[in-house]
Design an enzyme around this catalytic site. Structure first.
Site, PDB file in Angstrom:
ATOM      1  N   ASP A 128       0.842  -1.199   0.000  1.00 56.52           N
ATOM      2  CA  ASP A 128       0.000   0.000   0.000  1.00 56.52           C
ATOM      3  C   ASP A 128       0.873   1.243   0.000  1.00 56.52           C
ATOM      4  O   ASP A 128       1.798   1.346   0.824  1.00 56.52           O
ATOM      5  CB  ASP A 128      -0.855   0.044   1.285  1.00 56.52           C
ATOM      6  N   LYS A 171      -7.353   1.211  -5.325  1.00 56.73           N
ATOM      7  CA  LYS A 171      -8.590   0.771  -4.674  1.00 56.73           C
ATOM      8  C   LYS A 171      -9.779   1.614  -5.111  1.00 56.73           C
ATOM      9  O   LYS A 171      -9.682   2.843  -5.192  1.00 56.73           O
ATOM     10  CB  LYS A 171      -8.446   0.898  -3.155  1.00 56.73           C
ATOM     11  N   GLY A 225      -5.408  -2.409   8.746  1.00 54.69           N
ATOM     12  CA  GLY A 225      -5.072  -1.246   9.564  1.00 54.69           C
ATOM     13  C   GLY A 225      -4.905  -1.551  11.033  1.00 54.69           C
ATOM     14  O   GLY A 225      -4.848  -0.645  11.855  1.00 54.69           O
ATOM     15  N   ARG A 248      -7.387 -19.941   6.696  1.00 53.97           N
ATOM     16  CA  ARG A 248      -7.713 -21.304   7.130  1.00 53.97           C
ATOM     17  C   ARG A 248      -9.104 -21.706   6.668  1.00 53.97           C
ATOM     18  O   ARG A 248      -9.324 -22.821   6.221  1.00 53.97           O
ATOM     19  CB  ARG A 248      -7.628 -21.416   8.661  1.00 53.97           C
ATOM     20  N   GLY A 252      -3.564  -6.860   8.205  1.00 54.48           N
ATOM     21  CA  GLY A 252      -2.904  -6.984   9.510  1.00 54.48           C
ATOM     22  C   GLY A 252      -1.496  -7.533   9.446  1.00 54.48           C
ATOM     23  O   GLY A 252      -0.881  -7.775  10.490  1.00 54.48           O
ATOM     24  N   GLY A 307      -0.378  -3.534   4.002  1.00 56.17           N
ATOM     25  CA  GLY A 307      -0.959  -2.202   4.004  1.00 56.17           C
ATOM     26  C   GLY A 307      -0.191  -1.291   4.923  1.00 56.17           C
ATOM     27  O   GLY A 307       0.946  -0.902   4.650  1.00 56.17           O
ATOM     28  N   SER A 308      -0.796  -1.004   6.069  1.00 58.90           N
ATOM     29  CA  SER A 308      -0.210  -0.047   7.007  1.00 58.90           C
ATOM     30  C   SER A 308       1.101  -0.562   7.607  1.00 58.90           C
ATOM     31  O   SER A 308       1.898   0.222   8.104  1.00 58.90           O
ATOM     32  CB  SER A 308      -1.204   0.207   8.133  1.00 58.90           C
TER      33      SER A 308
END
Lengths: 297, 212
Positions: A27, A84, A156, A168, A217, A238-239
């Site tokens: 990101d 996005k 995030g 899973r 995450g 991402g973050s």
């Protein structure tokens, strides 16, 4: 022999995702971050207005990036650029296609624009990636034309537990289909709320007909490697990179750990001295209406 | 029972497995009666009779080749005659010269050609078409593909983009080449389930092991 040049076919769209396998998509919000990601070995960058951690912190409606920022990113790097669009916002998608982005993420990280319908992705030449928390959701997105699937995780947060659950779950539901007798696949399709033909194909092949990445995450090299060991074919971060102490070094470490996901010695080596990881939020502490993974259906 | 007949072991062909569509190449090779295996470490190069550089992101693969100390050993092996086949990103890495790459991008080299990266455009321009490859019709899938812009004297051109009105700038561009033991295609035969290009490479590998 047909010498026509045909663009936008399922094979060309899905094939693009095949080329990203084993790689990390990062990101970025501007050209500077995009350069750092490319320097670190990203296979692609994902343009968005704010990284998910900031969307959480600042609240408000999150939308597609400013076209100027996307142009800036496209001009700054030579690797593929994704961007996005809001769930169901087919005009944002049309704009992104017109800007020349290589893949569109119809993403729950942005505020949905339509709470009933996702974008009809078959209508586009540019391919789409969509999030899924389970197999049924993945198959509905593929039915709508998604050429790549990613787990949703809880973007995030820096908390990888939801991505683990989704990876899973998807794999478990595929294994279940493989073990069903053929005459029970009809009901399985009904339960999954997905077309029978697609369900049958998955029961036969034991995998999705499109590439499956993980997202949501992921903050450390070990997180990325765990997702790969759980069956992801690549990683979105991402973050986790630009909210950490040393983005360039962390980005490079996550790239290496994704390639050598099954080699703990390499993962240990690249995990050293990375500085602060993003602080993170436990998913359990986020009130349910604010959980992104529950957007999309 | 045949007595005294030596059955040669099938050749061992590695697929560089740092990033990209490794699995598709392994599947294509497996159909050609060879032992195919993914390669990520320098010591794994030693048992190989040939190597495939898959499709993927060439700048990422280049960086990982350097990071994991594969660049020099693999470059030396190819220079010493190890047969190599590259599709798309693999073609870029096997070219001696690249245009529109990153400045710090490394070349394995082996092909005396100049390749232009992402020459056909962005993903929206990615396409499929039929083309003639050394006398056979092949269905070719091009994804943000490179083309070959210039070839040295020893390079054999195996395929070009058909010249049609709609082909525009792409018409006649070189998209498959061979030089000695090195083969490269700008397109992805590993995505179509047609293993003829892989068979061509396996024949090159067999030819090279017989010479030894």
């Amino acid at each position: 022999m047909s010498t026509d040049q045909v663009t936008g076919t399922a094979r060309v769209k899905r094939g693009m995702a095949e080329m990203l396998k084993g790689g990390v998509i990062m990101d970025v919000v501007d050209a500077t971050q995009a350069k750092i990601a490319e320097d670190a070995g990203a296979v692609a960058v994902m343009a968005l207005e704010r990284v998910p951690a900031d969307i959480r912190a600042q609240g408000g409606v999150a939308r597609m990036s400013d076209p100027d920022l996307i142009d800036g990113i496209i001009n700054a790097v030579s690797i593929p650029v994704m961007a996005k669009a809001r769930i169901g916002h087919f005009v944002e998608a049309q704009v992104l296609a017109s800007l020349g982005v290589d893949y569109i993420d119809e993403s729950e990280v942005l505020t949905p624009a339509d709470y009933a319908n996702h974008i009809d992705k078959w209508a586009f030449t540019v391919p789409f990636v969509c999030g899924a928390t389970n197999l049924g959701e993945a198959l509905r997105r593929i039915t709508e034309g998604a050429a790549m699937i990613r787990s949703k995780g809880e973007a995030g947060t820096g908390d990888v537990s939801n991505a683990t659950t989704h990876m899973r779950k998807i794999r478990q539901e595929i294994r279940r289909l493989q073990n069903l007798p053929e005459d029970e696949l009809y009901v399985a399709a009904k339960e999954l709320q997905a077309p029978y033909e697609l369900v049958k194909e998955i029961a036969q092949n034991g995998k999705l007909p499109v590439v499956l990445f993980t997202a949501g995450g992921i903050a450390t090299p070990a997180d990325a490697a765990m997702m790969m060991q759980l069956g992801a074919e690549g990683v979105f971060v991402g973050s986790g990179i630009f909210k950490s102490g040393n983005p360039a070094q962390r980005a490079e470490a996550i790239v290496k750990a994704t390639t050598f996901y099954d080699d703990p010695d390499v993962i240990a080596k690249v995990s050293r001295g990375l500085g602060e990881a993003m602080v993170g939020i436990n998913v359990d502490e986020i009130p349910e209406p604010h959980r992104l993974a529950e957007r999309g259906w | 029972m045949l007595v005294g007949m030596v059955v040669a072991a099938p050749p061992v062909i590695g697929v560089l497995a740092l990033q990209g569509d490794v699995q598709e190449h392994l599947v294509s090779l497996a159909k050609c009666d060879v032992t195919a295996r993914p390669i990520r470490r320098p010591e794994e190069l030693d048992e190989l009779d040939g190597i495939v550089i898959p499709g993927g992101e060439s700048t990422t693969i280049s960086k990982l080749l350097d990071n994991f100390e594969l660049l020099e050993p693999l470059r030396a092996k190819i220079k010493a005659g190890l047969p190599a086949y590259g599709s798309c990103a693999g073609m870029i890495l096997l070219a001696n010269n690249v245009l529109d790459g990153r400045e710090d991008q490394h070349q394995l080299g082996g092909l005396d050609v100049t390749v232009r990266r992402n020459a056909f455009g962005r993903q929206i321009d990615s396409f499929e078409t039929d083309l003639d490859l050394a006398g056979e019709t092949v269905h070719a899938v091009f994804i943000r593909a490179p083309w070959v812009e210039a070839v040295g004297g020893d390079v054999e051109v195996l395929a070009t983009v058909p010249v049609t009105a709609e082909a525009g700038d792409a018409a006649g561009r070189i998209v498959a080449v061979r030089q000695g033991n090195v083969l490269a295609t700008a397109f992805h035969p590993e995505l179509t389930g047609d293993e003829r290009v892989h068979r061509l490479f396996v024949d090159m590998v067999r030819g090279s092991t017989e010479e030894k």
